[in-house]
Scaffold this motif. Structure first.
Motif, PDB file in Angstrom:
ATOM      1  N   SER A   1     -66.687 -31.104  13.750  1.00  0.00           N
ATOM      2  CA  SER A   1     -65.432 -31.670  13.109  1.00  0.00           C
ATOM      3  C   SER A   1     -64.196 -31.212  13.872  1.00  0.00           C
ATOM      4  CB  SER A   1     -65.533 -30.994  11.732  1.00  0.00           C
ATOM      5  OG  SER A   1     -64.288 -31.251  11.319  1.00  0.00           O
ATOM      6  N   THR A   2     -63.110 -32.152  14.080  1.00  0.00           N
ATOM      7  CA  THR A   2     -61.890 -31.670  14.444  1.00  0.00           C
ATOM      8  C   THR A   2     -60.838 -31.158  13.317  1.00  0.00           C
ATOM      9  OG1 THR A   2     -61.230 -33.956  14.297  1.00  0.00           O
ATOM     10  CG2 THR A   2     -61.965 -33.118  16.343  1.00  0.00           C
ATOM     11  N   ALA A   3     -61.316 -31.577  12.144  1.00  0.00           N
ATOM     12  CA  ALA A   3     -60.424 -30.977  10.983  1.00  0.00           C
ATOM     13  C   ALA A   3     -60.401 -29.549  10.969  1.00  0.00           C
ATOM     14  CB  ALA A   3     -60.958 -31.832   9.787  1.00  0.00           C
ATOM     15  N   ALA A   4     -61.436 -28.905  11.096  1.00  0.00           N
ATOM     16  CA  ALA A   4     -61.745 -27.513  10.825  1.00  0.00           C
ATOM     17  C   ALA A   4     -62.197 -26.909  12.154  1.00  0.00           C
ATOM     18  CB  ALA A   4     -62.509 -27.201   9.866  1.00  0.00           C
ATOM     19  N   SER A   5     -61.626 -27.027  13.257  1.00  0.00           N
ATOM     20  CA  SER A   5     -62.214 -26.509  14.636  1.00  0.00           C
ATOM     21  C   SER A   5     -61.890 -24.982  14.806  1.00  0.00           C
ATOM     22  CB  SER A   5     -61.710 -27.452  15.802  1.00  0.00           C
ATOM     23  OG  SER A   5     -61.668 -26.721  17.021  1.00  0.00           O
ATOM     24  N   SER A   6     -62.792 -24.336  15.051  1.00  0.00           N
ATOM     25  CA  SER A   6     -62.937 -22.912  15.145  1.00  0.00           C
ATOM     26  C   SER A   6     -61.693 -22.653  16.454  1.00  0.00           C
ATOM     27  CB  SER A   6     -64.023 -22.309  15.614  1.00  0.00           C
ATOM     28  OG  SER A   6     -64.405 -22.649  17.051  1.00  0.00           O
ATOM     29  N   SER A   7     -61.178 -23.354  17.173  1.00  0.00           N
ATOM     30  CA  SER A   7     -60.124 -23.191  18.121  1.00  0.00           C
ATOM     31  C   SER A   7     -59.021 -23.412  17.750  1.00  0.00           C
ATOM     32  CB  SER A   7     -60.380 -24.260  19.310  1.00  0.00           C
ATOM     33  OG  SER A   7     -60.043 -25.564  18.932  1.00  0.00           O
TER      34      SER A   7
ATOM     35  N   THR B   1     -55.494 -44.391  13.046  1.00  0.00           N
ATOM     36  CA  THR B   1     -56.648 -44.272  13.826  1.00  0.00           C
ATOM     37  C   THR B   1     -57.493 -43.201  13.445  1.00  0.00           C
ATOM     38  OG1 THR B   1     -55.773 -45.027  16.067  1.00  0.00           O
ATOM     39  CG2 THR B   1     -57.664 -43.756  16.129  1.00  0.00           C
ATOM     40  N   ALA B   2     -58.857 -43.451  13.051  1.00  0.00           N
ATOM     41  CA  ALA B   2     -59.582 -42.279  12.381  1.00  0.00           C
ATOM     42  C   ALA B   2     -60.109 -41.481  13.596  1.00  0.00           C
ATOM     43  CB  ALA B   2     -60.927 -42.925  11.725  1.00  0.00           C
ATOM     44  N   PHE B   3     -60.095 -39.929  13.249  1.00  0.00           N
ATOM     45  CA  PHE B   3     -60.682 -38.958  14.001  1.00  0.00           C
ATOM     46  C   PHE B   3     -61.724 -38.153  13.590  1.00  0.00           C
ATOM     47  CE2 PHE B   3     -56.858 -37.230  12.149  1.00  0.00           C
ATOM     48  CZ  PHE B   3     -57.308 -36.038  11.617  1.00  0.00           C
ATOM     49  N   ASP B   4     -61.797 -38.348  12.315  1.00  0.00           N
ATOM     50  CA  ASP B   4     -62.979 -37.206  11.688  1.00  0.00           C
ATOM     51  C   ASP B   4     -62.965 -37.842  10.101  1.00  0.00           C
ATOM     52  OD1 ASP B   4     -64.865 -35.425  11.651  1.00  0.00           O
ATOM     53  OD2 ASP B   4     -63.416 -33.930  11.537  1.00  0.00           O
ATOM     54  N   SER B   5     -64.419 -37.917  10.050  1.00  0.00           N
ATOM     55  CA  SER B   5     -64.698 -38.108   8.652  1.00  0.00           C
ATOM     56  C   SER B   5     -66.014 -37.364   8.028  1.00  0.00           C
ATOM     57  CB  SER B   5     -64.749 -39.547   8.182  1.00  0.00           C
ATOM     58  OG  SER B   5     -65.218 -39.859   7.075  1.00  0.00           O
ATOM     59  N   SER B   6     -66.164 -36.718   7.044  1.00  0.00           N
ATOM     60  CA  SER B   6     -67.520 -36.125   6.459  1.00  0.00           C
ATOM     61  C   SER B   6     -68.367 -37.524   6.133  1.00  0.00           C
ATOM     62  CB  SER B   6     -67.278 -35.164   5.448  1.00  0.00           C
ATOM     63  OG  SER B   6     -66.944 -35.963   4.331  1.00  0.00           O
ATOM     64  N   TRP B   7     -67.850 -38.371   5.546  1.00  0.00           N
ATOM     65  CA  TRP B   7     -68.394 -39.780   5.099  1.00  0.00           C
ATOM     66  C   TRP B   7     -69.190 -40.294   6.048  1.00  0.00           C
ATOM     67  CZ3 TRP B   7     -68.222 -40.524  -0.057  1.00  0.00           C
ATOM     68  CH2 TRP B   7     -66.980 -39.840  -0.743  1.00  0.00           C
TER      69      TRP B   7
ATOM     70  N   LEU C   1     -61.503 -21.651   4.158  1.00  0.00           N
ATOM     71  CA  LEU C   1     -60.181 -21.881   4.359  1.00  0.00           C
ATOM     72  C   LEU C   1     -59.559 -20.763   5.199  1.00  0.00           C
ATOM     73  CD1 LEU C   1     -59.092 -23.400   0.779  1.00  0.00           C
ATOM     74  CD2 LEU C   1     -59.743 -24.557   2.781  1.00  0.00           C
ATOM     75  N   THR C   2     -60.058 -19.852   5.670  1.00  0.00           N
ATOM     76  CA  THR C   2     -59.331 -18.953   6.445  1.00  0.00           C
ATOM     77  C   THR C   2     -59.824 -19.066   7.987  1.00  0.00           C
ATOM     78  OG1 THR C   2     -61.247 -17.524   6.237  1.00  0.00           O
ATOM     79  CG2 THR C   2     -59.423 -17.086   4.751  1.00  0.00           C
ATOM     80  N   GLY C   3     -60.688 -20.182   7.970  1.00  0.00           N
ATOM     81  CA  GLY C   3     -60.838 -20.627   9.406  1.00  0.00           C
ATOM     82  C   GLY C   3     -60.682 -22.036   9.969  1.00  0.00           C
ATOM     83  N   VAL C   4     -59.645 -22.812   9.320  1.00  0.00           N
ATOM     84  CA  VAL C   4     -59.115 -24.172   9.599  1.00  0.00           C
ATOM     85  C   VAL C   4     -57.688 -23.967   9.980  1.00  0.00           C
ATOM     86  CG1 VAL C   4     -60.901 -25.058   8.385  1.00  0.00           C
ATOM     87  CG2 VAL C   4     -58.739 -24.600   7.344  1.00  0.00           C
ATOM     88  N   VAL C   5     -57.220 -25.152  10.195  1.00  0.00           N
ATOM     89  CA  VAL C   5     -55.688 -25.270  10.606  1.00  0.00           C
ATOM     90  C   VAL C   5     -54.878 -25.093   9.302  1.00  0.00           C
ATOM     91  CG1 VAL C   5     -56.004 -27.016  12.648  1.00  0.00           C
ATOM     92  CG2 VAL C   5     -55.812 -27.829  10.233  1.00  0.00           C
ATOM     93  N   PRO C   6     -53.747 -24.302   9.509  1.00  0.00           N
ATOM     94  CA  PRO C   6     -52.876 -23.880   8.386  1.00  0.00           C
ATOM     95  C   PRO C   6     -52.762 -25.143   7.373  1.00  0.00           C
ATOM     96  CG  PRO C   6     -52.052 -23.140  10.450  1.00  0.00           C
ATOM     97  CD  PRO C   6     -53.206 -24.092  10.752  1.00  0.00           C
ATOM     98  N   GLY C   7     -52.482 -26.203   7.763  1.00  0.00           N
ATOM     99  CA  GLY C   7     -52.088 -27.287   6.748  1.00  0.00           C
ATOM    100  C   GLY C   7     -53.225 -27.871   6.071  1.00  0.00           C
TER     101      GLY C   7
ATOM    102  N   ASN D   1     -56.488 -32.088  20.862  1.00  0.00           N
ATOM    103  CA  ASN D   1     -58.106 -31.579  20.279  1.00  0.00           C
ATOM    104  C   ASN D   1     -58.849 -32.849  20.086  1.00  0.00           C
ATOM    105  OD1 ASN D   1     -60.109 -30.593  18.245  1.00  0.00           O
ATOM    106  ND2 ASN D   1     -58.965 -29.021  18.388  1.00  0.00           N
ATOM    107  N   GLY D   2     -59.772 -33.188  20.924  1.00  0.00           N
ATOM    108  CA  GLY D   2     -60.646 -34.234  20.939  1.00  0.00           C
ATOM    109  C   GLY D   2     -59.859 -35.482  21.011  1.00  0.00           C
ATOM    110  N   PRO D   3     -60.178 -36.271  20.012  1.00  0.00           N
ATOM    111  CA  PRO D   3     -59.297 -37.646  19.918  1.00  0.00           C
ATOM    112  C   PRO D   3     -58.104 -37.457  19.205  1.00  0.00           C
ATOM    113  CG  PRO D   3     -60.970 -37.249  17.820  1.00  0.00           C
ATOM    114  CD  PRO D   3     -61.106 -36.188  18.797  1.00  0.00           C
ATOM    115  N   ILE D   4     -57.660 -36.107  18.910  1.00  0.00           N
ATOM    116  CA  ILE D   4     -56.088 -35.896  18.511  1.00  0.00           C
ATOM    117  C   ILE D   4     -55.544 -35.521  19.421  1.00  0.00           C
ATOM    118  CG2 ILE D   4     -54.930 -34.686  16.813  1.00  0.00           C
ATOM    119  CD1 ILE D   4     -57.332 -34.063  15.268  1.00  0.00           C
ATOM    120  N   PRO D   5     -54.167 -36.711  19.859  1.00  0.00           N
ATOM    121  CA  PRO D   5     -53.367 -36.018  20.712  1.00  0.00           C
ATOM    122  C   PRO D   5     -52.536 -34.947  20.500  1.00  0.00           C
ATOM    123  CG  PRO D   5     -53.395 -38.405  20.363  1.00  0.00           C
ATOM    124  CD  PRO D   5     -54.204 -38.035  19.074  1.00  0.00           C
ATOM    125  N   ALA D   6     -51.789 -34.613  21.547  1.00  0.00           N
ATOM    126  CA  ALA D   6     -50.995 -33.351  21.282  1.00  0.00           C
ATOM    127  C   ALA D   6     -49.604 -34.147  20.294  1.00  0.00           C
ATOM    128  CB  ALA D   6     -50.590 -32.766  22.480  1.00  0.00           C
ATOM    129  N   ASN D   7     -49.222 -32.960  19.841  1.00  0.00           N
ATOM    130  CA  ASN D   7     -48.002 -33.168  18.646  1.00  0.00           C
ATOM    131  C   ASN D   7     -48.224 -34.235  17.747  1.00  0.00           C
ATOM    132  OD1 ASN D   7     -46.222 -31.158  19.930  1.00  0.00           O
ATOM    133  ND2 ASN D   7     -46.264 -32.422  21.717  1.00  0.00           N
TER     134      ASN D   7
END
Length: 247
Positions: free
Chosen positions: A77-83, A169-175, A186-192, A227-233
């Protein structure tokens, strides 16, 4: 026939032997008492040590689990990457009102279109042609949950779909990964992601059974880091279903 002196001497030796035997028995009893006392003390010390190790060891494990690890939403998952940077809980409590009023089966929000917006049994179809330069988190409730409210520190089970705000463009989905809810803190994902689910500022926390569309500016996503398929900014769009809270 023994004389009186011989009889006295024999009696004296008998008494002396009995005294020595009595002394030996007393000494043996004292040694046994001492051994039992020492063994009991050692057992007590061992028990106390085990309790201390169990208590402090368990606490350390909890601290390590909560403080050092940053699990992702799923293995790929890129939605909640540990990086990603760890989310910071808001200083002020979140309000109790939803982000906005729910919409119909198809919802439009800030350039984002969601088909099947209120059908929680199916993956939503998300498209986007957003052009706004966002600096704050935007969200709208598609289905208002009636269950327990999440907090920025909750461990949640969610279904989600993520697309790029600029072109959909879809970059991640649990479905698309078996359709099963994904669990993460929720303490380990991106702030948003943390703020959009757990609540922050004017954004109310999600409740179990709810579906929400969230638009994350780069500062609350991955910023200038690709981050993977997600471009910067990149500004990101997530449609999240809060299935449950906790393990």
């Amino acid at each position: 026939m023994p004389t009186n002196q011989q009889r006295r001497e024999a009696e004296r030796r008998r008494l002396q032997k009995e005294l020595e035997q009595r002394r030996e028995r007393e000494a043996a009893r004292k040694r046994l008492t001492l051994i039992v006392s020492i063994a009991g003390t050692l057992v007590l010390i061992a028990a106390v040590a085990i309790v201390i190790v169990a208590t402090t060891g368990g606490s350390d494990k909890k601290n390590n689990a909560g403080g050092n690890s940053k699990p992702s939403a799923s293995a790929g998952s890129t939605a909640a990457s540990s990086s990603s940077p760890a989310a910071q809980p808001p200083a002020a409590p979140a309000p109790t009102t939803p982000c906005a009023a729910p919409t119909g089966a198809t919802a439009a929000f800030k350039g984002v279109t969601i088909s099947g917006a209120t059908d929680l049994k199916k993956a939503p179809k998300v498209s986007s042609k957003g052009t706004d330069k966002l600096t704050t988190l935007l969200c709208q409730d598609l289905v208002v949950g009636k269950g327990k409210a999440a907090t920025p520190a909750s461990t949640v089970n969610v279904q989600y779909a993520g697309v790029l705000y600029s072109n959909g463009t879809a970059f991640d989905s649990s479905w698309s990964k078996g359709g099963k809810p994904v669990q993460f803190p929720l303490t380990g994902v991106v702030p948003g992601f943390t703020q959009g689910i757990g609540g922050a500022g004017k954004v109310a926390p999600m409740r179990v059974g709810g579906r929400r569309v969230m638009i994350l500016p780069p500062s609350l996503g991955y910023g200038a880091q690709a981050n993977g398929p997600i471009p910067a900014n990149s500004t990101l769009v997530f449609v999240v279903d809060l299935v449950s809270i906790g393990g």
